[in-house]
Design a protein around this motif. Structure first.
Motif, PDB file in Angstrom:
ATOM      1  N   GLY A   1       0.847  -1.391  -0.138  1.00  0.00           N
ATOM      2  CA  GLY A   1       0.009   0.032   0.257  1.00  0.00           C
ATOM      3  C   GLY A   1       1.008   1.407   0.116  1.00  0.00           C
ATOM      4  N   ALA A   2       0.378   2.359  -0.146  1.00  0.00           N
ATOM      5  CA  ALA A   2       0.956   3.715  -0.073  1.00  0.00           C
ATOM      6  C   ALA A   2       1.608   3.945   1.104  1.00  0.00           C
ATOM      7  CB  ALA A   2       0.129   4.913  -0.574  1.00  0.00           C
ATOM      8  N   GLY A   3       2.760   4.576   1.224  1.00  0.00           N
ATOM      9  CA  GLY A   3       3.391   4.966   2.307  1.00  0.00           C
ATOM     10  C   GLY A   3       3.139   6.415   2.551  1.00  0.00           C
ATOM     11  N   VAL A   4       3.925   7.028   3.470  1.00  0.00           N
ATOM     12  CA  VAL A   4       3.767   8.484   3.637  1.00  0.00           C
ATOM     13  C   VAL A   4       4.237   9.228   2.539  1.00  0.00           C
ATOM     14  CG1 VAL A   4       4.467  10.196   5.338  1.00  0.00           C
ATOM     15  CG2 VAL A   4       3.950   7.903   6.338  1.00  0.00           C
ATOM     16  N   SER A   5       3.591  10.198   2.178  1.00  0.00           N
ATOM     17  CA  SER A   5       4.141  10.883   1.010  1.00  0.00           C
ATOM     18  C   SER A   5       4.327  12.362   1.543  1.00  0.00           C
ATOM     19  CB  SER A   5       3.390  10.859  -0.124  1.00  0.00           C
ATOM     20  OG  SER A   5       1.956  11.408   0.018  1.00  0.00           O
ATOM     21  N   GLN A   6       5.245  13.031   1.094  1.00  0.00           N
ATOM     22  CA  GLN A   6       5.414  14.479   1.257  1.00  0.00           C
ATOM     23  C   GLN A   6       5.730  15.259   0.170  1.00  0.00           C
ATOM     24  OE1 GLN A   6       8.350  13.328   5.135  1.00  0.00           O
ATOM     25  NE2 GLN A   6       7.845  15.629   4.824  1.00  0.00           N
ATOM     26  N   THR A   7       5.289  16.468   0.076  1.00  0.00           N
ATOM     27  CA  THR A   7       5.498  17.470  -0.925  1.00  0.00           C
ATOM     28  C   THR A   7       5.587  18.867  -0.572  1.00  0.00           C
ATOM     29  OG1 THR A   7       3.035  17.559  -1.242  1.00  0.00           O
ATOM     30  CG2 THR A   7       3.965  16.008  -2.655  1.00  0.00           C
ATOM     31  N   PRO A   8       6.544  19.551  -1.221  1.00  0.00           N
ATOM     32  CA  PRO A   8       7.477  19.101  -2.271  1.00  0.00           C
ATOM     33  C   PRO A   8       8.362  18.315  -1.862  1.00  0.00           C
ATOM     34  CG  PRO A   8       8.070  21.197  -1.693  1.00  0.00           C
ATOM     35  CD  PRO A   8       6.608  20.824  -0.954  1.00  0.00           C
ATOM     36  N   SER A   9       9.276  17.702  -2.698  1.00  0.00           N
ATOM     37  CA  SER A   9      10.463  16.782  -2.101  1.00  0.00           C
ATOM     38  C   SER A   9      11.672  17.929  -1.994  1.00  0.00           C
ATOM     39  CB  SER A   9      10.888  15.863  -3.317  1.00  0.00           C
ATOM     40  OG  SER A   9      11.241  16.520  -4.480  1.00  0.00           O
ATOM     41  N   ASN A  10      11.794  18.820  -2.850  1.00  0.00           N
ATOM     42  CA  ASN A  10      12.620  19.913  -2.544  1.00  0.00           C
ATOM     43  C   ASN A  10      12.104  21.448  -2.470  1.00  0.00           C
ATOM     44  OD1 ASN A  10      15.658  19.019  -2.313  1.00  0.00           O
ATOM     45  ND2 ASN A  10      14.666  17.832  -4.007  1.00  0.00           N
ATOM     46  N   LYS A  11      12.409  22.271  -1.619  1.00  0.00           N
ATOM     47  CA  LYS A  11      11.910  23.865  -1.906  1.00  0.00           C
ATOM     48  C   LYS A  11      13.191  24.681  -1.556  1.00  0.00           C
ATOM     49  CE  LYS A  11       8.784  27.000  -1.578  1.00  0.00           C
ATOM     50  NZ  LYS A  11       7.822  27.422  -2.953  1.00  0.00           N
ATOM     51  N   VAL A  12      13.257  25.289  -2.466  1.00  0.00           N
ATOM     52  CA  VAL A  12      14.243  26.550  -2.180  1.00  0.00           C
ATOM     53  C   VAL A  12      13.333  27.858  -2.082  1.00  0.00           C
ATOM     54  CG1 VAL A  12      16.110  27.877  -3.005  1.00  0.00           C
ATOM     55  CG2 VAL A  12      15.931  25.650  -3.476  1.00  0.00           C
ATOM     56  N   THR A  13      13.541  28.798  -1.125  1.00  0.00           N
ATOM     57  CA  THR A  13      12.918  30.027  -0.794  1.00  0.00           C
ATOM     58  C   THR A  13      13.830  31.027  -0.419  1.00  0.00           C
ATOM     59  OG1 THR A  13      10.996  30.937  -0.044  1.00  0.00           O
ATOM     60  CG2 THR A  13      12.343  29.382   1.481  1.00  0.00           C
ATOM     61  N   GLU A  14      13.426  32.397  -0.682  1.00  0.00           N
ATOM     62  CA  GLU A  14      14.445  33.291  -0.262  1.00  0.00           C
ATOM     63  C   GLU A  14      13.986  33.783   1.356  1.00  0.00           C
ATOM     64  OE1 GLU A  14      14.803  35.741  -4.205  1.00  0.00           O
ATOM     65  OE2 GLU A  14      13.450  36.574  -3.023  1.00  0.00           O
ATOM     66  N   LYS A  15      14.985  34.112   1.856  1.00  0.00           N
ATOM     67  CA  LYS A  15      14.940  34.514   3.413  1.00  0.00           C
ATOM     68  C   LYS A  15      13.721  35.467   3.409  1.00  0.00           C
ATOM     69  CE  LYS A  15      17.765  36.853   7.054  1.00  0.00           C
ATOM     70  NZ  LYS A  15      16.758  38.078   7.062  1.00  0.00           N
ATOM     71  N   GLY A  16      12.812  35.228   4.636  1.00  0.00           N
ATOM     72  CA  GLY A  16      11.889  36.219   4.713  1.00  0.00           C
ATOM     73  C   GLY A  16      10.387  35.687   4.005  1.00  0.00           C
ATOM     74  N   LYS A  17      10.602  34.581   3.421  1.00  0.00           N
ATOM     75  CA  LYS A  17       9.210  34.116   2.647  1.00  0.00           C
ATOM     76  C   LYS A  17       8.406  33.028   3.337  1.00  0.00           C
ATOM     77  CE  LYS A  17       9.942  36.136  -1.444  1.00  0.00           C
ATOM     78  NZ  LYS A  17       9.035  37.345  -2.062  1.00  0.00           N
ATOM     79  N   TYR A  18       7.272  32.849   2.968  1.00  0.00           N
ATOM     80  CA  TYR A  18       6.338  31.988   3.863  1.00  0.00           C
ATOM     81  C   TYR A  18       6.451  30.537   2.838  1.00  0.00           C
ATOM     82  CZ  TYR A  18       1.914  29.847   4.939  1.00  0.00           C
ATOM     83  OH  TYR A  18       0.765  29.103   5.247  1.00  0.00           O
ATOM     84  N   VAL A  19       6.287  29.347   3.584  1.00  0.00           N
ATOM     85  CA  VAL A  19       6.447  28.114   2.902  1.00  0.00           C
ATOM     86  C   VAL A  19       5.414  27.407   3.533  1.00  0.00           C
ATOM     87  CG1 VAL A  19       8.753  28.293   2.172  1.00  0.00           C
ATOM     88  CG2 VAL A  19       8.225  27.252   4.300  1.00  0.00           C
TER      89      VAL A  19
END
Lengths: 113, 113
Positions: A1-19
């Motif tokens: 069966g399906a396992g735990v999934s997480q998205t995104p796999s990679n995230k690049v953001t600038e300082k001060g931004k919201y994610v």
């Protein structure tokens, strides 16, 4: 069966931004956990949900971090005003209620530039 | 607070050698103890556990005994294989703070043919 999934796999953001980081647990798992793992370190506990409620959020480092699980399934970890020190792999895990066996997702690698 | 200390890696050994990874803990209560393993490119997975003093956890040829008198939970395997190459994490969970798992920094094991 399906396992735990997480998205995104990679995230690049600038300082001060919201994610937002998303975790989709194994179906039927009522417990959900968020951890942060820095390079060369073990997972550091952030927050634990039992159903829709946060049973223990003592690991959240400050009020820039917040997590929700509105329907008791998918969870979102939210980080405001990101800082370079937030760069890490964010891991999600889920388990059956009362079980010690956590099933981990592959993680989201967050890089704050 | 509760903490876990495990030996630093990398630990490099030849196939069929004996493996020991030391783990000691600090806890005010009577925690449950775990070993998790992370194979290359995969998420963490539970290897074995022990929930009370003198319990021995075992799985896949690995063993660890919960030693309350020495506050230790050392991981051992009598004859390692190349496929045992991974990062091993010792962890604890205090029943009084269910869901809040404390992990060690991890020990990388490299087994050569």
């Amino acid at each position: 069966g399906a396992g735990v999934s997480q998205t995104p796999s990679n995230k690049v953001t600038e300082k001060g931004k919201y994610v937002e980081l998303r975790c989709d647990p194994i179906s039927g798992h009522t417990a959900l956990y968020w951890y942060r793992q820095s390079l060369g370190q073990g997972p550091e506990f952030l927050i634990y949900f039992q159903g829709t409620g946060a049973a223990d959020d003592s690991g959240l480092p400050n009020d820039r971090f917040f997590a929700v699980r509105p329907e008791g399934s998918v969870s979102t970890l939210k980080i405001q005003r990101t800082e370079r020190g937030d760069s890490a792999v964010y891991l999600c895990a889920s388990s059956l209620e009362g079980s010690y066996e956590q099933y981990f997702g592959p993680g989201t690698r967050l890089t704050v530039t | 607070g509760d903490s876990v200390t495990q030996m630093e890696g990398p630990v490099t050994l030849s196939e069929e050698a004996f493996l020991t990874i030391n783990c000691t803990y600090t806890a005010t209560g009577y925690p449950s103890l775990f070993w998790y393993v992370q194979y290359p490119g995969e998420g963490l997975q539970l290897l074995l556990k022990a929930t009370k003093a003198d319990d021995k956890g075992s799985n896949k040829g690995f063993e660890a005994t919960y030693r309350k008198e020495t506050t230790s939970f050392h991981l051992e395997k009598g004859s390692v294989q190349v496929s045992d190459s991974a990062v091993y994490f010792c962890a604890l969970s205090d029943p009084r703070a269910w869901g809040k798992f404390q992990f060690g920094a991890g020990t990388q094991v490299v087994v050569t043919p």
